[in-house]
Design an enzyme around this catalytic site. Sequence first.
Site, PDB file in Angstrom:
ATOM      1  N   SER A   1       0.796  -1.237   0.000  1.00  0.00           N
ATOM      2  CA  SER A   1       0.000   0.000   0.000  1.00  0.00           C
ATOM      3  C   SER A   1       0.824   1.280   0.000  1.00  0.00           C
ATOM      4  O   SER A   1       0.253   2.372  -0.095  1.00  0.00           O
ATOM      5  CB  SER A   1      -0.968   0.016   1.183  1.00  0.00           C
TER       6      SER A   1
ATOM      7  N   LYS B   1       0.196   3.743  -2.695  1.00  0.00           N
ATOM      8  CA  LYS B   1      -0.885   4.732  -2.590  1.00  0.00           C
ATOM      9  C   LYS B   1      -0.330   6.149  -2.433  1.00  0.00           C
ATOM     10  O   LYS B   1      -1.040   7.124  -2.723  1.00  0.00           O
ATOM     11  CB  LYS B   1      -1.813   4.396  -1.422  1.00  0.00           C
TER      12      LYS B   1
ATOM     13  N   SER C   1      -5.805   3.395   4.324  1.00  0.00           N
ATOM     14  CA  SER C   1      -5.368   2.567   3.196  1.00  0.00           C
ATOM     15  C   SER C   1      -6.534   1.879   2.496  1.00  0.00           C
ATOM     16  O   SER C   1      -6.448   0.713   2.108  1.00  0.00           O
ATOM     17  CB  SER C   1      -4.355   1.512   3.672  1.00  0.00           C
TER      18      SER C   1
END
Length: 416
Positions: free
Chosen positions: A123, A126, A178
């Site tokens: 993640s 991101k 997230s």
Amino acid sequence: MHSVVSRSLKVFTTTLAAALLALSTPALAAAAPQQAQCANHQAPPPPVDTSEKPAPGKQVPPPLAVPAVPVGGDRMAECGLITPNGALNPPDGNTAASWLVQDLDTGAVIAAKDPHARHRPASLIKTLLALVVVTQLKPEQVIVASKEDAEQECTCVGLVAGGQYTVDQLLHGLLMHSGNDVAHTFATALGGADAAVAKMNALAAKIGALDTRAATPSGLDGPGMSTSAYDLSLIFHYAMKQPEFAQVVATKNFEIPPAGGKPAIPIWNDNKLLGVYPGFLGGKTGFTDDARHTYVGAAQRKGKRLAVVMLRAEQKPTKVVDQAAKLLDYGFALEDDHAAPVGQITYRAPAATPENGDRPAAADSGTGTGNSGTSAAASAAKEDPFGVTGWIITLVVFLIIVGGFFVGHQRKKATS
């Protein structure tokens, strides 16, 4: 007469050997860091499941090209611990396969471990999606979540199909919790998952993150996914210059208002150092089975802002956030000792490649203190396509020809 020829040949041979040694030694020394390939030099470790299996009719993209000159300085090509000369090693207990500590203000790399090894970001990718969002979408813009957006593989914030959300609200859900549903919603707003990934990769290439290829908007593993501790440090450095990004990652709790007939969504920041580690500025966490645990976080102390990136870490013997806190402590201690940097976070626009299209080749140091030596070396290598080896071979041939004439002339004199 024969002894004259022998002495002449011996002198010529000795001179030729000395010339070749003098010429080849610096060339070999310069090439040495590039020849010693680290583990995962080109690609992350093999996947442990089928998450990176390509869709029918598609193939796994080849590994990204490895730059001839290591981005960030020569020491960034080293495989093990990279610390200032004379500095103590970092504390025991760190499980990350690759990590980097940087000065967020100057871009100086304070210490690192195998910084250009290629791993999966989970993640942490991101942060790259968020950069695309803050540069292309306005905070007050309203986005309607689709049914597909709301049904993504979680971790999810809990968006509702048909719910209306502002970009700012979604950004909090993306970076604080997230949310994969949020990542997909942003991707839809950016033209679809493929278009969003293309924009993420274009931005990574533009700012010089040459180890990075996003395969999904959320960080879920996919064919060709790749990054490095150096690249994520560069991306985070760039992201923290964006006020909207910096404000969101520093937020401890937030609430997305009711939407689509559903109640408000409370969000708490997943980064457990926020509010616990003195001067913590925020960051991001990540995990997949293939990537293992990934982490980025920053803190400020005595006017210094440092950030740490960790890739492929494990939660034992201590939690990853605690390992990150020790690396930050180590970085601040080196700063207090005025230790010399071991590298430099450097933004640059790469030359045109099949993946990033026609991009300017001019260097662009985002910190104002870019690695001019690295850029100059790259330019020199680019402007000299013949290469050092080619010139050495040419000189060898020339010397052999001259030597042949010389020896022939001596023989002619000896027989006359």
